[in-house]
Design a protein around this motif. Structure first.
Motif, PDB file in Angstrom:
ATOM      1  N   ARG A 296       0.831  -1.215   0.000  1.00  0.00           N
ATOM      2  CA  ARG A 296       0.000   0.000   0.000  1.00  0.00           C
ATOM      3  C   ARG A 296       0.863   1.262   0.000  1.00  0.00           C
ATOM      4  NH1 ARG A 296      -4.344  -2.285   3.569  1.00  0.00           N
ATOM      5  NH2 ARG A 296      -5.664  -3.263   1.993  1.00  0.00           N
ATOM      6  N   ALA A 297       1.983   1.204   0.731  1.00  0.00           N
ATOM      7  CA  ALA A 297       2.865   2.390   0.795  1.00  0.00           C
ATOM      8  C   ALA A 297       3.397   2.708  -0.605  1.00  0.00           C
ATOM      9  CB  ALA A 297       4.013   2.126   1.764  1.00  0.00           C
ATOM     10  N   ALA A 298       3.666   1.668  -1.384  1.00  0.00           N
ATOM     11  CA  ALA A 298       4.170   1.893  -2.743  1.00  0.00           C
ATOM     12  C   ALA A 298       3.068   2.438  -3.643  1.00  0.00           C
ATOM     13  CB  ALA A 298       4.721   0.587  -3.312  1.00  0.00           C
ATOM     14  N   ILE A 299       1.864   1.898  -3.484  1.00  0.00           N
ATOM     15  CA  ILE A 299       0.739   2.378  -4.306  1.00  0.00           C
ATOM     16  C   ILE A 299       0.472   3.855  -3.999  1.00  0.00           C
ATOM     17  CG2 ILE A 299      -1.763   2.112  -4.690  1.00  0.00           C
ATOM     18  CD1 ILE A 299      -1.243  -0.959  -4.085  1.00  0.00           C
ATOM     19  N   LYS A 300       0.533   4.158  -2.698  1.00  0.00           N
ATOM     20  CA  LYS A 300       0.308   5.539  -2.283  1.00  0.00           C
ATOM     21  C   LYS A 300       1.389   6.458  -2.898  1.00  0.00           C
ATOM     22  CE  LYS A 300      -0.224   7.848   2.040  1.00  0.00           C
ATOM     23  NZ  LYS A 300       0.176   7.686   3.424  1.00  0.00           N
ATOM     24  N   ALA A 301       2.613   5.958  -2.936  1.00  0.00           N
ATOM     25  CA  ALA A 301       3.715   6.755  -3.498  1.00  0.00           C
ATOM     26  C   ALA A 301       3.469   7.035  -4.985  1.00  0.00           C
ATOM     27  CB  ALA A 301       5.034   6.020  -3.312  1.00  0.00           C
ATOM     28  N   ILE A 302       3.001   6.029  -5.695  1.00  0.00           N
ATOM     29  CA  ILE A 302       2.716   6.226  -7.125  1.00  0.00           C
ATOM     30  C   ILE A 302       1.606   7.259  -7.282  1.00  0.00           C
ATOM     31  CG2 ILE A 302       1.805   5.156  -9.248  1.00  0.00           C
ATOM     32  CD1 ILE A 302       3.054   2.508  -8.310  1.00  0.00           C
ATOM     33  N   GLU A 303       0.549   7.085  -6.502  1.00  0.00           N
ATOM     34  CA  GLU A 303      -0.593   7.997  -6.632  1.00  0.00           C
ATOM     35  C   GLU A 303      -0.232   9.438  -6.248  1.00  0.00           C
ATOM     36  OE1 GLU A 303      -4.142   4.693  -6.334  1.00  0.00           O
ATOM     37  OE2 GLU A 303      -3.647   5.862  -4.530  1.00  0.00           O
ATOM     38  N   ALA A 304       0.716   9.558  -5.331  1.00  0.00           N
ATOM     39  CA  ALA A 304       1.128  10.912  -4.910  1.00  0.00           C
ATOM     40  C   ALA A 304       2.169  11.504  -5.870  1.00  0.00           C
ATOM     41  CB  ALA A 304       1.681  10.860  -3.494  1.00  0.00           C
ATOM     42  N   GLY A 305       2.523  10.752  -6.914  1.00  0.00           N
ATOM     43  CA  GLY A 305       3.485  11.268  -7.897  1.00  0.00           C
ATOM     44  C   GLY A 305       4.933  11.190  -7.437  1.00  0.00           C
ATOM     45  N   PHE A 306       5.197  10.275  -6.497  1.00  0.00           N
ATOM     46  CA  PHE A 306       6.588  10.124  -6.036  1.00  0.00           C
ATOM     47  C   PHE A 306       7.317   9.193  -7.004  1.00  0.00           C
ATOM     48  CE2 PHE A 306       9.991   8.590  -3.199  1.00  0.00           C
ATOM     49  CZ  PHE A 306      10.489   9.818  -2.795  1.00  0.00           C
ATOM     50  N   THR A 307       7.463   9.658  -8.217  1.00  0.00           N
ATOM     51  CA  THR A 307       7.887   8.782  -9.320  1.00  0.00           C
ATOM     52  C   THR A 307       9.062   9.375 -10.103  1.00  0.00           C
ATOM     53  OG1 THR A 307       6.186   9.848 -10.643  1.00  0.00           O
ATOM     54  CG2 THR A 307       5.587   7.754  -9.651  1.00  0.00           C
ATOM     55  N   LYS A 308       9.809  10.236  -9.454  1.00  0.00           N
ATOM     56  CA  LYS A 308      10.937  10.892 -10.140  1.00  0.00           C
ATOM     57  C   LYS A 308      12.257  10.438  -9.511  1.00  0.00           C
ATOM     58  CE  LYS A 308       8.046  13.064 -12.646  1.00  0.00           C
ATOM     59  NZ  LYS A 308       7.426  14.343 -12.387  1.00  0.00           N
ATOM     60  N   TYR A 309      13.367  10.948 -10.071  1.00  0.00           N
ATOM     61  CA  TYR A 309      14.668  10.659  -9.454  1.00  0.00           C
ATOM     62  C   TYR A 309      14.635  11.091  -7.990  1.00  0.00           C
ATOM     63  CZ  TYR A 309      16.762  10.590 -14.202  1.00  0.00           C
ATOM     64  OH  TYR A 309      17.093  10.320 -15.499  1.00  0.00           O
ATOM     65  N   THR A 310      15.393  10.356  -7.182  1.00  0.00           N
ATOM     66  CA  THR A 310      15.607  10.798  -5.792  1.00  0.00           C
ATOM     67  C   THR A 310      17.109  11.043  -5.661  1.00  0.00           C
ATOM     68  OG1 THR A 310      16.184   8.666  -4.783  1.00  0.00           O
ATOM     69  CG2 THR A 310      13.818   9.116  -5.079  1.00  0.00           C
ATOM     70  N   PRO A 311      17.577  11.513  -4.511  1.00  0.00           N
ATOM     71  CA  PRO A 311      19.031  11.588  -4.345  1.00  0.00           C
ATOM     72  C   PRO A 311      19.660  10.207  -4.617  1.00  0.00           C
ATOM     73  CG  PRO A 311      17.927  12.699  -2.528  1.00  0.00           C
ATOM     74  CD  PRO A 311      16.849  12.032  -3.336  1.00  0.00           C
ATOM     75  N   VAL A 312      20.859  10.210  -5.185  1.00  0.00           N
ATOM     76  CA  VAL A 312      21.518   8.964  -5.623  1.00  0.00           C
ATOM     77  C   VAL A 312      21.568   7.918  -4.516  1.00  0.00           C
ATOM     78  CG1 VAL A 312      23.774   7.993  -6.298  1.00  0.00           C
ATOM     79  CG2 VAL A 312      22.895  10.045  -7.433  1.00  0.00           C
ATOM     80  N   SER A 313      21.962   8.314  -3.321  1.00  0.00           N
ATOM     81  CA  SER A 313      22.176   7.319  -2.254  1.00  0.00           C
ATOM     82  C   SER A 313      20.923   7.075  -1.424  1.00  0.00           C
ATOM     83  CB  SER A 313      23.332   7.753  -1.360  1.00  0.00           C
ATOM     84  OG  SER A 313      23.077   9.043  -0.860  1.00  0.00           O
ATOM     85  N   GLY A 314      19.769   7.521  -1.914  1.00  0.00           N
ATOM     86  CA  GLY A 314      18.506   7.264  -1.220  1.00  0.00           C
ATOM     87  C   GLY A 314      17.934   8.523  -0.585  1.00  0.00           C
ATOM     88  N   THR A 315      16.643   8.467  -0.309  1.00  0.00           N
ATOM     89  CA  THR A 315      15.984   9.638   0.300  1.00  0.00           C
ATOM     90  C   THR A 315      16.418   9.766   1.763  1.00  0.00           C
ATOM     91  OG1 THR A 315      14.131   8.268   1.032  1.00  0.00           O
ATOM     92  CG2 THR A 315      13.901   9.332  -1.128  1.00  0.00           C
ATOM     93  N   ASN A 316      16.336  10.973   2.275  1.00  0.00           N
ATOM     94  CA  ASN A 316      16.639  11.158   3.704  1.00  0.00           C
ATOM     95  C   ASN A 316      15.668  10.350   4.562  1.00  0.00           C
ATOM     96  OD1 ASN A 316      18.870  12.761   3.462  1.00  0.00           O
ATOM     97  ND2 ASN A 316      17.714  14.693   3.503  1.00  0.00           N
ATOM     98  N   GLU A 317      14.417  10.291   4.091  1.00  0.00           N
ATOM     99  CA  GLU A 317      13.418   9.533   4.855  1.00  0.00           C
ATOM    100  C   GLU A 317      13.849   8.067   5.023  1.00  0.00           C
ATOM    101  OE1 GLU A 317       9.786   8.769   2.732  1.00  0.00           O
ATOM    102  OE2 GLU A 317       8.578   8.732   4.564  1.00  0.00           O
ATOM    103  N   LEU A 318      14.324   7.463   3.929  1.00  0.00           N
ATOM    104  CA  LEU A 318      14.739   6.054   4.012  1.00  0.00           C
ATOM    105  C   LEU A 318      16.044   5.914   4.799  1.00  0.00           C
ATOM    106  CD1 LEU A 318      14.476   3.074   3.473  1.00  0.00           C
ATOM    107  CD2 LEU A 318      15.223   3.434   1.121  1.00  0.00           C
TER     108      LEU A 318
END
Ligand code: PMP
Ligand code: GLU
Length: 398
Positions: free
Chosen positions: A50-72
């Protein structure tokens, strides 16, 4: 066509090659029981999807920082604090496309031609090739079954030369399921204390754990070594997320920065959506892991016992991961019709042809006396598969 010498130096991953063969045979209609695949048979938990589906729906579908998001990275840091008692800053963490990619990046930033990397055998198939791709040289230390497939400090000591750059510790291990006690890790650490050697701790099976003693990372056992330890882990095995491709490393800032640089010139960031799912995996409900592990434990108890009932087969009882690594060497020399079995590869081919059972030859992991069976498959498959193996082995004479 002349391909690079780099390609000629390595073999394809044997585990993945056998999985591909199983798929091809099944497509031809063969009823194969698959003990080869090294991935949980459970589905990825719903809250993570569900977290991934939510990410797609929220448009979280672009490049992120190379070594990962700060959140992760914060989720990884929190996991390492909570589970392993280890403190890391964001700048010390790199998220990659699976722990295999993490190890690949690490090898690329650490090893040069002539550098030696100590690898206890039996080892995960990909270590020597990942080291070779970087130009390094693997120094294999054969562990003994009677020592629980664990490297003794004396063995480590005698494998060290002036060229030793790193040692890989994988606990619980693939393929044997061997887990080091905190005392054993301390003894290994003691050998390394006054040496300029890095330690790669592959903790990918940390949570799939059955031993009486607690899981420990060598950095937690010997804090004086922490500046030379790179912890490698991921979400593939713990959360049944092999296809999402998220792994990570935590270690010295200089190494993390170099991995970031390498990754910026190959994959860029790991998939944005998978990173969101990984945050949910690491921070969400952890009880689902216990459920999967208790199922794995039941299967492990069953399969170890069932294998031990097969004449000439001996099976070490694993302390973690989801593999058994039975010793089948007493079968060698026996034949069925004009087929003589004298190696793990021949036994695996025989089992596939005669019993429709797939597993991986031990030689791929550095021990020809064994074969690897993954019990990340249903109890029904395990029961049927072991019965088929038993029947096929009993047909061998000599
Ligand atoms: N280390 C070990 C010991 C493994 O068995 C695996 C399984 N493929 C990995 C690392 C890599 O896992 P992944 O790339 O799926 O994170
Ligand atoms: N680690 C698993 C195995 O050993 C998955 C396949 C691979 O990447 O090797 O089977």
């Amino acid at each position: 066509m002349k391909l690079s010498s780099r390609v000629a130096k390595i073999k394809p991953s044997e585990t993945l090659a056998i999985s591909a063969k199983v798929n091809a045979l099944r497509a031809q209609g063969r009823d194969i029981i698959d003990f080869a695949a090294g991935e949980p048979d459970f589905d990825t938990p719903v809250h993570i999807k569900r977290a991934a589906i939510k990410a797609i729906e929220a448009g979280f579908t672009k490049y992120t920082p190379v070594s990962g998001t700060n959140e992760l990275k914060d989720a990884v840091a929190e996991k390492l604090r909570r589970d392993n008692d280890l403190e890391y800053k964001r700048s010390q963490i790199v998220v990659s496309c699976g722990a295999k990619h993490t190890l690949y990046n690490l090898a690329q930033v650490l090893f040069d031609h002539g550098d030696e990397v100590i690898i206890p055998a039996p080892y995960w198939v990909s270590y020597p090739d990942i080291v070779a791709l970087a130009g390094g040289h693997s120094v294999i230390v054969d562990t003994q079954e009677k020592d629980g497939f664990k490297m003794k400090p004396e063995q480590l000591k005698s494998a060290i030369t002036k060229h030793t750059k790193a040692v890989i510790i994988n606990s619980p291990s693939n393929p044997a399921g061997a887990a080091y006690t905190p005392e054993e890790l301390k003894a290994i650490a003691a050998v390394l204390l006054d040496k300029d050697i890095l330690i790669i701790s592959d903790d990918i099976y940390e949570k799939i754990y059955y031993a009486e003693f607690p899981f420990t990372n060598i950095a937690a056992c010997e804090p004086k070594l922490k500046d030379r330890i790179i912890v490698v882990n991921g979400i593939s095995k713990t959360y049944a997320m092999t296809g999402w491709r998220i792994g990570y490393a935590a270690g010295p800032e200089e190494i993390a920065a170099a991995m970031n640089k390498i990754q910026s010139q190959n994959t860029s960031n790991p998939t944005s959506i998978a990173q969101k799912a990984a945050v949910e995996a690491l921070c969400g409900d952890q009880k689902i892991v216990d459920k999967m592990v208790s199922e794995f434990r039941k299967r492990k108890d069953y399969i170890v016992h069932a294998l031990e009932q097969i004449p000439r087969v001996k099976c070490f009882s694993p302390e973690g991961a989801f593999y058994v690594f039975p010793n089948v060497s007493e079968i060698y020399g026996r034949s069925y019709k004009d087929r003589k079995i004298i190696s793990s590869t021949e036994l695996i081919d025989y089992l596939l042809d005669e019993a429709n059972v797939a597993a991986v030859p031990g030689v791929a992991f550095g021990s020809d006396d064994h074969i690897r069976l993954s019990y990340a498959t249903s109890m029904k498959n395990i029961e049927e598969g072991i019965k088929r193996i038993k029947d096929a082995v009993s047909k061998l004479e000599g």
